[in-house]
Design a protein around this motif. Structure first.
Motif, short mmCIF file in Angstrom:
data_model
loop_
_atom_site.label_atom_id
_atom_site.label_comp_id
_atom_site.label_asym_id
_atom_site.label_seq_id
_atom_site.Cartn_x
_atom_site.Cartn_y
_atom_site.Cartn_z
N GLN A 163 0.82 -1.20 0.00
CA GLN A 163 0.00 0.00 0.00
C GLN A 163 0.86 1.26 0.00
O GLN A 163 0.60 2.23 -0.73
CB GLN A 163 -0.92 -0.02 1.24
CG GLN A 163 -2.03 1.01 1.22
CD GLN A 163 -2.95 0.83 2.41
OE1 GLN A 163 -2.81 -0.09 3.22
NE2 GLN A 163 -3.92 1.73 2.53
N ALA B 42 1.50 4.05 -3.32
CA ALA B 42 1.26 5.48 -3.18
C ALA B 42 2.50 6.30 -3.53
O ALA B 42 2.42 7.32 -4.23
CB ALA B 42 0.79 5.79 -1.76
N ALA C 294 -1.57 7.42 2.95
CA ALA C 294 -1.89 6.06 2.51
C ALA C 294 -2.29 5.16 3.67
O ALA C 294 -3.21 4.34 3.54
CB ALA C 294 -0.69 5.47 1.77
N ALA D 16 -0.92 0.47 -8.53
CA ALA D 16 -1.79 1.50 -7.97
C ALA D 16 -2.92 1.84 -8.94
O ALA D 16 -4.08 2.02 -8.53
CB ALA D 16 -0.98 2.74 -7.64
#
Length: 858
Positions: free
Chosen positions: A320, A324, A353, A402
C-alpha cells in the motif's frame, strides 16, 4: 568484485547498418596485418562488425548507448569503470593487472582513467547549466557522495588535468532521466563542451539512455548510437552459471543451474530472460525456491513478495505504501520533476496512505528504506534526505499496481500519458494487472504521430492482454495491422520484435494463421523481411510443432542472394533441426583422380618458404561437403561415451548450434570419430590427407581461394567478415570449391591426417629452426626444434601419413578468428595432436578447430 564475477558481456548493434557497412579505413588507421593485406591485394580492408561495447568505443570514441529498462546500461558503465580502475591501480595482491583492459575490453596500451557520473545527480547541483560547468557539478557530486576532504576546486583542477592530458573514459549515466527537453538540450551542450579541445581527442565518452529518451541531441557533437541487444541463449546460460557460482548454497535434491536453465527454456520465458534485470529477478526467485512466472508483471510481483517474506514484513501494508509513493513520483515526473521525493513529502504520502501520524509515517518510511531493499535514501540539492526506488522498474511496477487497484480514478492518467517515456513501462506492466488493457493499447495507437516504438509497446501490451483473454477483437485487428506495417517498413531489430509479437498474438487463435504469415513473409522481395521471418521462427511458442518450413529454410541457406538472410535461416535451423545434416549419411563430394598444383602461388605472411608450388597426382576420393557439425558429433559422443568438447554442457552442444562446425576437438578426437563412422556405416571414412584437402579446396588450377584469386570478405567467415564466431555450414554458397565442397576457407581450421613437415626440393631428413618456447619436442633449452623435412613433391608413402607417429599434424582452411591469408588454400598450419599434451594448453584453446571426413573411393 561481485559485479566482475557475474558480469556477462552484452552485444550492441548499430541502428544504421548501411552507414557502417564497408566503412573506409585511412592508411594511418591500419594495423600491420591490414597494411599487408592492402599491399598484397590492392584493396582496403573493411572494419569488422561492432559486437561488444569495448570495440564500439574504439571505433567511435563517442558513444550513445541505448537500451530498454533493465537492459544493463548502468551495469555496463560500472563494469567499464571498475575494469579501468583496477588496470590503473595494478595491485598484484588484489589481483589487478594492466592487462585487464585488454583481456576484457580489447584495449591496447595504457588504460584510460575512468570518470563515472550520474547525470540526474548533476542537474540537482546549483549552477550546473553555466558555461563549461559540468566538471564542477560532477566534482560536487563526487565530494558529496564519496565524502572527500578535498575542496571542490581541488577536485575540479584534478579532473581538468586528467581531461586535458587525454586517455580518460567519461561515463555519463541516465541521459533519459532528464525528462524536460530543454534540460536534455542544455546537458547535451555541456557534454559537447566537456569533450572539445585538441587534447580531448584521445578521451572516450559513453552516454547511456533509453531509446524513447533520446532524440539525437548529441549527434551534432559526433556521437554514434549503439543499441544494447537482448541476451541470447548463450548469454543467459553464462549468466545463470556465474550467478550460481557466486552464491551457490547447499542443494541436496537437484542441480540448481540445470534446473533453472530448463525452466528458462520453457515457452514464454525467453522474452523475459533476454532482459538482464528480469533474468536476475528470475534467478533470485529460483534461489528462494519460488515458481517462475512467465509474465513481466508477475516477475516483479513475486520478487517483491519474496523480499517481504524473507524479511518477515507485512506485504499488504508495504504494498500500500509503495504504490502510493510510486504513483506520486510518476505524476511528479510528468511535470519534469525528479525521480525521487523529498523526505517530508514522502512522509505525507505514507501518512495519507496508511492514515497514521507523521511520526508513525516517518518510522514506516525509515523501515522500508532499511529493510525492504525496494526503497533507498538519496541526497538532494538542498542536502536534505530523499527517498527513491532502488530501480526505476520497481517504481513503474508499483505505479501500475496502484492504477490497477483504482482503475476508475487513475486509468485516465495512464491513457493520457501512456506515450510519455516514463509511463511506457507502466503501461506495459498495467497490461498484466488491469482489466481494461485494451483501452491503454488503443490510446497508444491513437497518438497523433505513432512511431514504431509506440506500436511495439502496444503489441507487447496486446500480447499480455490476449494471454489473459482481455484483448478486444477490434483492438486486436488494429494492433496486428500496425505490427505488420513495422515488419515491412521498420528497421531489422524493430521488424523482428514486431513479427515475434505478431506471431505470439496470432498463435492464440490458430497455428495455421502463423504458418500462412511466415510462408508469405519468407517469399518477400525485401531481404530484411525474409531475414526477420527466418529469425522469428526460433521464438515460436504455440503451434511451433506444426510448422513444416524447414526445407524452405534449408533452400534459403544456400540459395538466397542475401548473406543476412542465409545467416538468419541457418541460425534458425540450428535451433529447429537442419534437414541437410544426417549424422550417419554425411553429404560428400567426389574429387576425380589426376594432377593438381599444390603449394604457394604467392608467398603470404608467415608462409612456409619450402612449400612452393609443384604438381602432384592424387587418386580419386570423396570429401565431406561440410565440416562435421555439432549435432553429428553429438551422436558419436552419445553412442561411444567419448569425452565431449570443452564448451558443451551436460554432454550436449550449446543450444542453436546444431549445424555449426564442431570445435574444441583435437586430432585424436577427429580420428576416433572417423573410425566410429566407418564402423557404424561400413564405409572407409577417414581424415583427408593434406594433399587431398588442398585439391578439394582449390581444384587443379592453383587458385588462392576456393572461388578464385581475388579475396571477397563476404564469401567466407574470417576476421574480415566480422562474425567473430562459427557460422552455420553452407551459408557462403558462392565460396564453394570447384568440386562443390563448402566452408573450405574460414569458419574453422580442419585437421588433416598428415604429419607436419617442411617440403624441400634439395634435402631430406631433419633441420633445426628457432622457435622460442612453442613445442614439447624442443631442443637446446627451447630455442630450437627439429623439423622433419620431407622430400618434394608430396608423397603419401614417405612416413608423413603414419598415424602411429607422434608429431605436429596439419591444419588447413583458416578460421573465423584468422586473417584472409590464413584462408588461402595453400596455407599450412600445425598443432600438437593432443590438446592435453601442449605445455601451455588452456581450456577452449581449440575453439576454432574442427574437421571434415574423407572417403576412399575405389
Amino acid at each position: 568484485m561481485y559485479l566482475e564475477w557475474v558480469y556477462v558481456e552484452p552485444l550492441v548493434s548499430d541502428p544504421n547498418p548501411e552507414a557502417r557497412a564497408q566503412a573506409a579505413v585511412t592508411p594511418g588507421e591500419l594495423t600491420p596485418e591490414q597494411t599487408l593485406w592492402q599491399r598484397l591485394t590492392g584493396h582496403k580492408p573493411c572494419l569488422p562488425r561492432i559486437g561488444e561495447v569495448g570495440e564500439a568505443l574504439l571505433s567511435t570514441r563517442r558513444l550513445v548507448l541505448r537500451g530498454a529498462a533493465g537492459s544493463g546500461k548502468s551495469t555496463i558503465l560500472r563494469y567499464l569503470a571498475i575494469t579501468c580502475a583496477r588496470a590503473i591501480r595494478n595491485s598484484r595482491r588484489r589481483g589487478d593487472s594492466p592487462r585487464l583492459a585488454w583481456e576484457r575490453l580489447g584495449w591496447h596500451g595504457r588504460p584510460p582513467f575512468p570518470i563515472l557520473v550520474q547525470l540526474e545527480d548533476v542537474v540537482r547541483m546549483p549552477g550546473w547549466i553555466k558555461e563549461r560547468s559540468l566538471p564542477r557539478a560532477a566534482a560536487e557530486v563526487m565530494k558529496r557522495d564519496w565524502q572527500l576532504e578535498n575542496s571542490v576546486d581541488e577536485i575540479v583542477q584534478f579532473l581538468m588535468r586528467k581531461l586535458d592530458g587525454g586517455r580518460c573514459l567519461i561515463l555519463l549515466d541516465g541521459f533519459d532521466v532528464l525528462i524536460d527537453k530543454q534540460t536534455r538540450r542544455d546537458m547535451a551542450r555541456q557534454i559537447g563542451f566537456w569533450g572539445r579541445g585538441e587534447s580531448s581527442r584521445t578521451n572516450l565518452m559513453v552516454v547511456t539512455c533509453r531509446p524513447e529518451g533520446y532524440e539525437g541531441e548529441l549527434s551534432e557533437f559526433d556521437f554514434s548510437v549503439r543499441d544494447i541487444e537482448p541476451f541470447g541463449e548463450t548469454q543467459i546460460e553464462e549468466f545463470v552459471q556465474r550467478r550460481y557460482d557466486a552464491v551457490r548454497g547447499p542443494r541436496l535434491d537437484r542441480d540448481p543451474v540445470c534446473d533453472l536453465r530448463d525452466k528458462l527454456h520453457a515457452p514464454g520465458m525467453q522474452n523475459l530472460a533476454g532482459n538482464p534485470l528480469l533474468l536476475d529477478l528470475l534467478f533470485l526467485l529460483h534461489l528462494y525456491d519460488k515458481e517462475l512466472p512467465d509474465q513481466r508483471y508477475l516477475v516483479y510481483r513475486e520478487y517483491a513478495r519474496a523480499l517481504a517474506e524473507q524479511r518477515g514484513t507485512d506485504w499488504k501494508r508495504q504494498e500500500q505504501v509503495l504504490e502510493a509513493l510510486a504513483l506520486q513520483m510518476q505524476e511528479q515526473l510528468t511535470q519534469g520533476g525528479p525521480t525521487h521525493l523529498e523526505w517530508l513529502e514522502g512522509k505525507k504520502v505514507v501518512a495519507a496512505a496508511l492514515r497514521v501520524s507523521d511520526e508513525q509515517a516517518n518510522t514506516e518510511l525509515v523501515s522500508l528504506c532499511v529493510e525492504s531493499g525496494l526503497l533507498q535514501y538519496g541526497p538532494s540539492r538542498t542536502g536534505e534526505r530523499t527517498v527513491r526506488f532502488s530501480h526505476a522498474a520497481l517504481r513503474h511496477f508499483f505505479a501500475a499496481r496502484a492504477i490497477a487497484a483504482e482503475e476508475g480514478r487513475q486509468l485516465g492518467l495512464l491513457r493520457e500519458y501512456a506515450f510519455h517515456p516514463e509511463w511506457r513501462e507502466v503501461a506495459l506492466l498495467y497490461a498484466g494487472a488491469g482489466k481494461r488493457s485494451s483501452e491503454v493499447v488503443a490510446s497508444l495507437l491513437r497518438k497523433p504521430s505513432v512511431t514504431s516504438d509506440d506500436i511495439l509497446l502496444a503489441g507487447q501490451c496486446a500480447y499480455t492482454a490476449a494471454k489473459r483473454q482481455l484483448l478486444m477483437p477490434a483492438v486486436r485487428v488494429q494492433v496486428e495491422q500496425s505490427l505488420r506495417n513495422v515488419v515491412e517498413a521498420g528497421s531489422e531489430s524493430a521488424a523482428l520484435h514486431a513479427l515475434n509479437l505478431l506471431i505470439l498474438i496470432r498463435g492464440f487463435e490458430s497455428a495455421r494463421r502463423v504458418i500462412a504469415l511466415l510462408s508469405e513473409l519468407l517469399e518477400s522481395e525485401h531481404a530484411s523481411v525474409r531475414a526477420v521471418a527466418a529469425r522469428a521462427m526460433i521464438s515460436l511458442e504455440e503451434g511451433r510443432q506444426h510448422i513444416d518450413l524447414h526445407e524452405k529454410l534449408a533452400w534459403m541457406v544456400e540459395k538466397d542472394p542475401d548473406l543476412n538472410v542465409r545467416w538468419a535461416a541457418g541460425q534458425t535451423l540450428g535451433h529447429l533441426g537442419d534437414p541437410r545434416i544426417a549424422p550417419l549419411h554425411p553429404q560428400v563430394v567426389e574429387v576425380p583422380e589426376g594432377k593438381f598444383l599444390m603449394g604457394e602461388r604467392v608467398v603470404f605472411f608467415d608462409a612456409d618458404p619450402f612449400a612452393r608450388m609443384h604438381c602432384i597426382f592424387v587418386p580419386r576420393f570423396a570429401i565431406g561437403r561440410y565440416p562435421v557439425t555439432e549435432s553429428e558429433y553429438q551422436v558419436f559422443v552419445a553412442e561411444t561415451g567419448h569425452e565431449p568438447p570443452y564448451h558443451w554442457q551436460d554432454r550436449r552442444y550449446p543450444a542453436g548450434r546444431a549445424n555449426h562446425p564442431v570445435v574444441n576437438v583435437d586430432w585424436f578426437d577427429a580420428m576416433a570419430y572417423c573410425a566410429w563412422l566407418a564402423e557404424r556405416t561400413g564405409l572407409p571414412y577417414r581424415l583427408p590427407t593434406e594433399a587431398e584437402w588442398e585439391k578439394a579446396a582449390r581444384g587443379t588450377d592453383g587458385r588462392d581461394w576456393p572461388w578464385g584469386n581475388e579475396f571477397r570478405p563476404s564469401s567466407c567467415n574470417t576476421r574480415e567478415a566480422g562474425f567473430r564466431t562459427t557460422t552455420p555450414v553452407g551459408i557462403f554458397p558462392d565460396s564453394a570449391s570447384p568440386f562443390g565442397a563448402q566452408d573450405m576457407a574460414g569458419n574453422v581450421w580442419e585437421w588433416c591426417s598428415t604429419l607436419w613437415g617442411s617440403y624441400s626440393f634439395t634435402a631430406s631428413g631433419y633441420i633445426s629452426r628457432h622457435i622460442g618456447r612453442q613445442s614439447p619436442v624442443s631442443m637446446s633449452r627451447g630455442h630450437f626444434r627439429r623439423v622433419k623435412v620431407f622430400d618434394a613433391p608430396y608423397r603419401p608413402d614417405d612416413g608423413r601419413e603414419d598415424t602411429n607417429r607422434m608429431g605436429y599434424r596439419i591444419l588447413r582452411g583458416g578460421s573465423y578468428r584468422g586473417n584472409i591469408w590464413e584462408a588461402v588454400c595453400s596455407y599450412r598450419h600445425r598443432l600438437w595432436p593432443r590438446a592435453s599434451g601442449w605445455p601451455d594448453a588452456r581450456p577452449g584453446e581449440l575453439d576454432d578447430v574442427g574437421f571434415r571426413v574423407a572417403l576412399t573411393v575405389t
